[in-house]
Design an enzyme around this catalytic site. Structure first.
Site, PDB file in Angstrom:
ATOM      1  N   ARG A 112       0.882  -1.185   0.000  1.00  0.00           N
ATOM      2  CA  ARG A 112       0.000   0.000   0.000  1.00  0.00           C
ATOM      3  C   ARG A 112       0.902   1.212   0.000  1.00  0.00           C
ATOM      4  O   ARG A 112       1.695   1.412   0.936  1.00  0.00           O
ATOM      5  CB  ARG A 112      -0.920   0.003   1.222  1.00  0.00           C
ATOM      6  CG  ARG A 112      -1.580   1.346   1.435  1.00  0.00           C
ATOM      7  CD  ARG A 112      -2.681   1.329   2.455  1.00  0.00           C
ATOM      8  NE  ARG A 112      -3.853   0.658   1.933  1.00  0.00           N
ATOM      9  CZ  ARG A 112      -5.064   0.738   2.478  1.00  0.00           C
ATOM     10  NH1 ARG A 112      -5.252   1.452   3.562  1.00  0.00           N
ATOM     11  NH2 ARG A 112      -6.082   0.101   1.947  1.00  0.00           N
ATOM     12  N   HIS A 139      -7.327   0.812  -6.357  1.00  0.00           N
ATOM     13  CA  HIS A 139      -7.536  -0.040  -5.185  1.00  0.00           C
ATOM     14  C   HIS A 139      -8.208  -1.336  -5.678  1.00  0.00           C
ATOM     15  O   HIS A 139      -9.382  -1.582  -5.396  1.00  0.00           O
ATOM     16  CB  HIS A 139      -8.396   0.694  -4.161  1.00  0.00           C
ATOM     17  CG  HIS A 139      -8.370   0.105  -2.786  1.00  0.00           C
ATOM     18  ND1 HIS A 139      -7.646  -1.029  -2.467  1.00  0.00           N
ATOM     19  CD2 HIS A 139      -8.993   0.490  -1.631  1.00  0.00           C
ATOM     20  CE1 HIS A 139      -7.821  -1.304  -1.178  1.00  0.00           C
ATOM     21  NE2 HIS A 139      -8.626  -0.409  -0.656  1.00  0.00           N
ATOM     22  N   GLN A 142     -10.151  -3.868  -3.323  1.00  0.00           N
ATOM     23  CA  GLN A 142     -11.432  -3.344  -2.842  1.00  0.00           C
ATOM     24  C   GLN A 142     -12.545  -3.636  -3.849  1.00  0.00           C
ATOM     25  O   GLN A 142     -13.647  -4.037  -3.479  1.00  0.00           O
ATOM     26  CB  GLN A 142     -11.314  -1.819  -2.635  1.00  0.00           C
ATOM     27  CG  GLN A 142     -12.591  -1.192  -2.120  1.00  0.00           C
ATOM     28  CD  GLN A 142     -12.934  -1.673  -0.719  1.00  0.00           C
ATOM     29  OE1 GLN A 142     -12.099  -1.631   0.167  1.00  0.00           O
ATOM     30  NE2 GLN A 142     -14.146  -2.154  -0.527  1.00  0.00           N
ATOM     31  N   ASP A 232     -17.199   7.441  -1.360  1.00  0.00           N
ATOM     32  CA  ASP A 232     -15.952   7.284  -0.605  1.00  0.00           C
ATOM     33  C   ASP A 232     -15.622   8.658  -0.015  1.00  0.00           C
ATOM     34  O   ASP A 232     -16.247   9.668  -0.354  1.00  0.00           O
ATOM     35  CB  ASP A 232     -14.844   6.788  -1.558  1.00  0.00           C
ATOM     36  CG  ASP A 232     -13.536   6.465  -0.840  1.00  0.00           C
ATOM     37  OD1 ASP A 232     -13.537   6.334   0.401  1.00  0.00           O
ATOM     38  OD2 ASP A 232     -12.502   6.351  -1.535  1.00  0.00           O
ATOM     39  N   CYS A 272     -16.226   1.805   0.667  1.00  0.00           N
ATOM     40  CA  CYS A 272     -15.065   0.965   0.987  1.00  0.00           C
ATOM     41  C   CYS A 272     -14.673   1.079   2.463  1.00  0.00           C
ATOM     42  O   CYS A 272     -14.027   0.185   2.991  1.00  0.00           O
ATOM     43  CB  CYS A 272     -13.895   1.322   0.084  1.00  0.00           C
ATOM     44  SG  CYS A 272     -13.280   2.991   0.327  1.00  0.00           S
ATOM     45  N   ARG A 300     -13.711  -8.495   1.683  1.00  0.00           N
ATOM     46  CA  ARG A 300     -12.279  -8.297   1.445  1.00  0.00           C
ATOM     47  C   ARG A 300     -11.530  -9.585   1.804  1.00  0.00           C
ATOM     48  O   ARG A 300     -10.617 -10.016   1.105  1.00  0.00           O
ATOM     49  CB  ARG A 300     -11.734  -7.138   2.310  1.00  0.00           C
ATOM     50  CG  ARG A 300     -12.262  -5.758   1.977  1.00  0.00           C
ATOM     51  CD  ARG A 300     -11.771  -5.265   0.626  1.00  0.00           C
ATOM     52  NE  ARG A 300     -10.325  -5.267   0.505  1.00  0.00           N
ATOM     53  CZ  ARG A 300      -9.514  -4.300   0.933  1.00  0.00           C
ATOM     54  NH1 ARG A 300     -10.022  -3.205   1.471  1.00  0.00           N
ATOM     55  NH2 ARG A 300      -8.194  -4.382   0.769  1.00  0.00           N
TER      56      ARG A 300
END
Ligand code: CP
Ligand code: NVA
Length: 312
Positions: A112, A139, A142, A232, A272, A300
Site C-alpha cells: 500500500r 484499489h 477493494q 468514498d 469501501c 475483502r
C-alpha cells in the site's frame, strides 16, 4: 475448478484491474463465494501452508491489513506487517531493491503506497507475485470485494447500473476499469475538477462494449434508477491538507435520503470505508436498510483468500 484457475493465475501480479478480464473477475468471485461458504460450514482450505506474504504499508489501514493477515492465517500461511518507516525504504533503499531482497524470503508481496509507479517498480524487482493494496491511482482488491458483494445481493452483475458519487479517486478508478468488463453501467458524478483521470475514463470507454460509462457533474442524474450507489471519502490519504476546501466543494455530492430517492427502490449502498459520517454519507444511509457496507468489508477477506490461493 481450483486446478484450472490456478494455472491461469499462478505467479501473476495484481497491480491494476485493467489487467484482469471480466471472466477472470467472475472466476475470482465464484471461488471467493465457495471459500466463504466453506468457512461458514467450518471447513478449512490450507492452500498456503508454509507460505509467507510480506505486507508493506506506507499509509494507514484497518481492513486491508487485518483481512490480508487473517486470510494468510486461514490458508495455513503467514503474513508479515512491514511499516515502511521501519524498513530501510525509510532511509532511501529503493522499492525495487526492497522487492529483490524480500523475494528471497517470502512468496508474495502486498504493498500500500502513494505512487502507482512504486508498485510497478516493486513488481519489476520482485520474483514473487505483487498485489496492489491501494495506491493514489487504484484499489483493485477493494473492487473485487465490492463486485462480490453486488453479485451476492443482486445475483448478477451484467446489466446493473452503478452510480459513483463523489471524488474521482483511486476506488472510483478501479471501478471504472472493472465495471465495463463485467457488463455493468457506471455513472460517475464528481464536482468539476475532481473527475477521474482522463486515461482511466478512456480505458473504461474502450472496454465498454454492451455497457455505459458516463461522467457527469450531476449527482441526481448519476443516481437515477441506479441498482448500486457507491461513495468514498472526499479527502483520501495524503490529501488531509485539502480536507476543509473539499468539504465545501463536495456538499452536493453527499449520499443522503434525498439523493438516493432517485435510485431504484431496491438499490444497495456500498462504501469501501473508513466512512466520514456527516460528510460523504449520512447515518440514515450507511446504517439504513440499503447499506451492505459490512458485507463489503467482510468480503475483502474472502476475495483476498481466493487471490492468495491462486497467485502464490
Ligand atoms: N477499504 C480499505 O482499504 O480500508 P483500510 O484503509 O482500512 O484498509
Ligand atoms: N480513497 C480512500 C480509500 C481508503 C480505503 C483513500 O485513498 O484514502
Amino acid at each position: 475448478m481450483y486446478t484450472s484457475l490456478r494455472k491461469r493465475f499462478y505467479r501473476r501480479h495484481l497491480l491494476s484491474l485493467k489487467d484482469v478480464s471480466g471472466e477472470e473477475i467472475m472466476a475470482i468471485i465464484n471461488f471467493a463465494l465457495e471459500l466463504k461458504e466453506a468457512k461458514s460450514r467450518g471447513e478449512t482450505f490450507t492452500f498456503c501452508i508454509g507460505k509467507t506474504l510480506a505486507m508493506i504499508f506506507q499509509k494507514p489501514s484497518t481492513r486491508t491489513r487485518v483481512s490480508f493477515e487473517v486470510a494468510m492465517y486461514q490458508l495455513g500461511g503467514h503474513a508479515l506487517y512491514l511499516n515502511a518507516v521501519d524498513l530501510q525504504l525509510g532511509r532511501g533503499e529503493t522499492v525495487g531493491d526492497t522487492a529483490r531482497a524480500l523475494s528471497r524470503y517470502v512468496d508474495g508481496i502486498m504493498i500500500r503506497t502513494f505512487d502507482q509507479q512504486d508498485v510497478e517498480a516493486v513488481a519489476s524487482g520482485a520474483t514473487v507475485p505483487v498485489i496492489n493494496g491501494l495506491t493514489d491511482r487504484e484499489h483493485p482488491c477493494q473492487i473485487l470485494a465490492d463486485l462480490m458483494t453486488i453479485f451476492e445481493h443482486k445475483k448478477r452483475l451484467a446489466g446493473l447500473k452503478l452510480a459513483w458519487v463523489g471524488d474521482g479517486n483511486n476506488v472510483c478508478h478501479s471501478l471504472l476499469l472493472a465495471c465495463p468488463n463485467v457488463g455493468m453501467d457506471i455513472h460517475v458524478a464528481s464536482p468539476p475538477g475532481y473527475e477521474p483521470l482522463p486515461d482511466i475514463i478512456a480505458a473504461a470507454r474502450a472496454a465498454a462494449k454492451n455497457s455505459k460509462v458516463d461522467i457527469t457533474a450531476d449527482a441526481v442524474a448519476a443516481v437515477r434508477d441506479a441498482d448500486v450507489v457507491v461513495t468514498d471519502t472526499w479527502a483520501s490519504m495524503g490529501q488531509e491538507g485539502e480536507h476543509g476546501r473539499r468539504v465545501k466543494i463536495f456538499q452536493e455530492y453527499q449520499v443522503n435520503s434525498g439523493l438516493v430517492g432517485h435510485a431504484k427502490p431496491d438499490f444497495i449502498f456500498l462504501h469501501c470505508l473508513p466512512a466520514h459520517r456527516g460528510e460523504e454519507v449520512l447515518d440514515e444511509i450507511i446504517d439504513g436498510p440499503a447499506s451492505r457496507v459490512w458485507d463489503e468489508a467482510e468480503n475483502r477477506l474472502h476475495t483476498q483468500k481466493a487471490l492468495l490461493a491462486l497467485l502464490l
